[in-house]
Design a protein around this motif. Structure first.
Motif, short mmCIF file in Angstrom:
data_model
loop_
_atom_site.label_atom_id
_atom_site.label_comp_id
_atom_site.label_asym_id
_atom_site.label_seq_id
_atom_site.Cartn_x
_atom_site.Cartn_y
_atom_site.Cartn_z
N ASP A 35 1.71 -10.37 -2.99
CA ASP A 35 0.77 -9.83 -2.02
C ASP A 35 1.20 -10.15 -0.59
OD1 ASP A 35 0.21 -12.51 -1.88
OD2 ASP A 35 -1.91 -12.33 -2.40
N ARG B 90 0.88 -1.16 0.00
CA ARG B 90 0.00 0.00 0.00
C ARG B 90 0.92 1.21 0.00
NH1 ARG B 90 -0.41 -2.30 5.13
NH2 ARG B 90 0.39 -0.99 6.83
N ASP B 91 0.35 2.41 0.04
CA ASP B 91 1.17 3.61 -0.14
C ASP B 91 2.21 3.80 0.96
OD1 ASP B 91 0.04 4.24 -2.54
OD2 ASP B 91 -1.44 5.61 -1.70
#
Length: 209
Positions: free
Chosen positions: A171, A87-88
């Protein structure tokens, strides 16, 4: 997107029948990509990518064994780390931290120290100011670090890392990708340590084409 969860049982080395027999099973211990990921290695070389995140306890645990393993790889294997951004933040910041250290030639000295600072020293390294203060304590010029961190070169490498992570469908970490064709994770292999055994199995497969 569902993230793989690495259970305590897996990290403790739960038995996986096929792997226990020395034969990792496709679809169980590793995945063959339906669409090949980009490969930057020249012809005749096998590219091995270690996907990681500085904030991951599992990556911290496996890093000493991973570095020793990488040092024993055959001459036709090109090994490199790829920091991921699941994620960011703080993933993107940690990507740029890694590539800034690389640009300054400081990875051999500081890669393991970053892990130690986060997981043992409980130091937050999520913002450029915190990172600059950390590297300064290690004898690195803080302004040089800030310049590298903000550079187009580092931003481009971070973007390339995100592209590779997406192409390999990463992931969860730690994970290893081989020649744009195969990948395995600690969760698939059964533990961070078994991750390396599966990677050893995949490299000869990649040589066969």
């Amino acid at each position: 997107m569902q993230r793989r969860r690495f259970s305590a049982g897996l990290l403790a080395g739960a038995t996986l029948p096929a792997l226990a027999q020395g034969i990792p099973a496709e679809g169980t211990h590793y995945v063959r990509l339906s669409q090949r990921a980009p490969v930057d290695a020249p012809p005749g070389k096998v590219e091995v990518l270690a996907f990681f995140w500085y904030g991951s306890p599992q990556c911290n645990t496996v890093t000493p064994a991973l570095e020793a393993w990488a040092g024993r790889l055959a001459g036709d294997v090109l090994f490199r780390h790829v920091p991921v951004a699941l994620r960011d933040e703080p993933f993107t910041a940690h990507q740029r931290l890694y590539y800034a250290l690389e640009a300054l030639g400081q990875l051999p000295a500081l890669h393991r120290k970053v892990y130690y600072a986060i997981h043992v020293g409980r130091t937050r390294l999520d913002a450029p100011a915190d990172m600059a203060a950390f590297v300064a304590r290690q004898g690195v010029d803080a302004e040089q670090f800030r310049a590298a961190y903000a550079s187009k070169e580092v931003q481009a490498k971070a973007q390339r890392a995100r592209q590779l992570s997406a192409a390999y469908k990463i992931d969860g970490v730690p994970a290893i990708g081989v020649q744009g064709r195969y990948f395995t994770t600690a969760g698939l292999a059964g533990s961070p340590q078994r991750l390396l055994a599966v990677a050893d199995f995949l490299i000869p497969l990649a040589r066969k084409g």
